[in-house]
Design a protein around this motif. Structure first.
Motif, PDB file in Angstrom:
ATOM      1  N   SER A   1      44.823  48.957  41.101  1.00 31.61           N
ATOM      2  CA  SER A   1      43.776  48.978  40.079  1.00 31.61           C
ATOM      3  C   SER A   1      43.386  50.409  39.705  1.00 31.61           C
ATOM      4  O   SER A   1      43.418  51.305  40.544  1.00 31.61           O
ATOM      5  N   THR A   2      43.006  50.582  38.451  1.00 33.06           N
ATOM      6  CA  THR A   2      42.504  51.871  37.983  1.00 33.06           C
ATOM      7  C   THR A   2      41.136  51.673  37.332  1.00 33.06           C
ATOM      8  O   THR A   2      40.851  50.612  36.769  1.00 33.06           O
TER       9      THR A   2
ATOM     10  N   THR B   1      39.564  39.090  30.112  1.00 29.71           N
ATOM     11  CA  THR B   1      38.755  40.269  29.835  1.00 29.71           C
ATOM     12  C   THR B   1      37.294  39.870  29.915  1.00 29.71           C
ATOM     13  O   THR B   1      36.900  38.818  29.405  1.00 29.71           O
ATOM     14  N   VAL B   2      36.502  40.709  30.569  1.00 26.43           N
ATOM     15  CA  VAL B   2      35.049  40.517  30.638  1.00 26.43           C
ATOM     16  C   VAL B   2      34.428  41.795  30.092  1.00 26.43           C
ATOM     17  O   VAL B   2      34.741  42.898  30.549  1.00 26.43           O
ATOM     18  N   TRP B   3      33.549  41.657  29.099  1.00 22.78           N
ATOM     19  CA  TRP B   3      32.944  42.806  28.440  1.00 22.78           C
ATOM     20  C   TRP B   3      31.460  42.526  28.263  1.00 22.78           C
ATOM     21  O   TRP B   3      31.086  41.474  27.731  1.00 22.78           O
TER      22      TRP B   3
ATOM     23  N   PHE C   1      36.134  44.801  31.997  1.00 27.59           N
ATOM     24  CA  PHE C   1      37.045  44.458  33.088  1.00 27.59           C
ATOM     25  C   PHE C   1      38.251  43.725  32.533  1.00 27.59           C
ATOM     26  O   PHE C   1      38.107  42.873  31.664  1.00 27.59           O
ATOM     27  N   ASN C   2      39.422  44.016  33.088  1.00 31.58           N
ATOM     28  CA  ASN C   2      40.639  43.253  32.809  1.00 31.58           C
ATOM     29  C   ASN C   2      41.091  42.642  34.126  1.00 31.58           C
ATOM     30  O   ASN C   2      41.203  43.352  35.134  1.00 31.58           O
TER      31      ASN C   2
ATOM     32  N   ILE D   1      40.811  41.923  39.756  1.00 29.46           N
ATOM     33  CA  ILE D   1      40.519  42.988  38.796  1.00 29.46           C
ATOM     34  C   ILE D   1      41.734  43.914  38.748  1.00 29.46           C
ATOM     35  O   ILE D   1      42.138  44.467  39.774  1.00 29.46           O
ATOM     36  N   ALA D   2      42.328  44.054  37.579  1.00 32.92           N
ATOM     37  CA  ALA D   2      43.476  44.946  37.391  1.00 32.92           C
ATOM     38  C   ALA D   2      43.003  46.346  37.028  1.00 32.92           C
ATOM     39  O   ALA D   2      43.556  47.336  37.488  1.00 32.92           O
TER      40      ALA D   2
END
Length: 158
Positions: free
Chosen positions: A61-62, A112-114, A133-134, A144-145
Motif C-alpha cells: 500500500s502507498t 473507492t471511498v471518498w 481510499f482505494n 486498502i490498496a
C-alpha cells in the motif's frame, strides 16, 4: 434527409447507454463491508494497534498526504510501515472520522471511498480535509490498496 441522419445517429449513440448494465446486487452489498474496513482502520489507529492497522492494508500500500500551505500544496508519501510508524507512535489518542457520509463506489473487486474527514488528538482537532481510499478485494476480503488525503488546518466545520 439531414434530419433523418441526425435522428439515426442520435439513436445509435444512445443505444449503448440505455443497454449499460446496472450495478450488481453484490456490489451494493459490499458497500457496508468496504466502509467497515475503513472504520476498522480508524479504530486500529485510535487503539494504536499496529497488527490491526496493517491487516486491513495490502503489504505494498502507498499513502500520500497533501498539506495545504500558504504557498500551495506539499506532498508527503509513505508506505504501509512508514505510515504506521508515523501515526501509531504519536502520543495521545488519535481519532479520525468522516464528518459526512462518504461516497462509496464498488465495481467487482475494486472500491473507492471518498469523503470529508476530521482528525484530532486527545479531543483537540488537528485538521480536516478529504480522504480518498482505494480498496481491492482479494481472496481474503477487502484491503486498502492506497489512500490519499488533504491536510487542511483552516476552514474545518464547527
Amino acid at each position: 434527409m439531414m434530419h433523418k441522419f441526425a435522428l439515426a445517429a442520435a439513436l445509435t449513440l444512445a443505444a449503448p447507454v440505455a443497454a449499460a448494465p446496472a450495478a450488481s446486487a453484490a456490489s451494493a452489498n459490499d458497500t457496508g463491508t468496504v466502509l467497515a474496513v475503513i472504520d476498522s482502520w480508524f479504530a486500529a489507529m485510535r487503539a494504536k494497534d499496529r497488527p490491526a492497522f496493517e491487516v486491513v492494508m495490502q503489504a505494498e500500500s502507498t499513502f500520500i498526504a497533501m498539506r495545504r500551505t500558504a504557498d500551495g500544496w506539499t506532498q508527503v508519501r509513505r508506505n504501509r510501515s512508514e505510515l504506521a510508524d508515523a501515526l501509531l507512535t504519536r502520543p495521545g489518542e488519535i481519532i479520525e472520522r468522516f464528518i459526512e457520509r462518504p461516497t462509496v463506489l464498488v465495481h467487482g473487486p475494486i472500491a473507492t471511498v471518498w469523503g470529508r474527514y476530521e482528525i484530532g488528538i486527545d479531543g483537540k482537532r488537528l485538521h480536516c480535509g478529504v480522504d480518498s481510499f482505494n480498496l481491492i478485494k482479494d481472496g481474503v476480503g477487502w484491503k486498502i490498496a492506497n489512500a490519499s488525503w488533504t491536510i487542511e488546518p483552516e476552514g474545518c466545520p464547527k
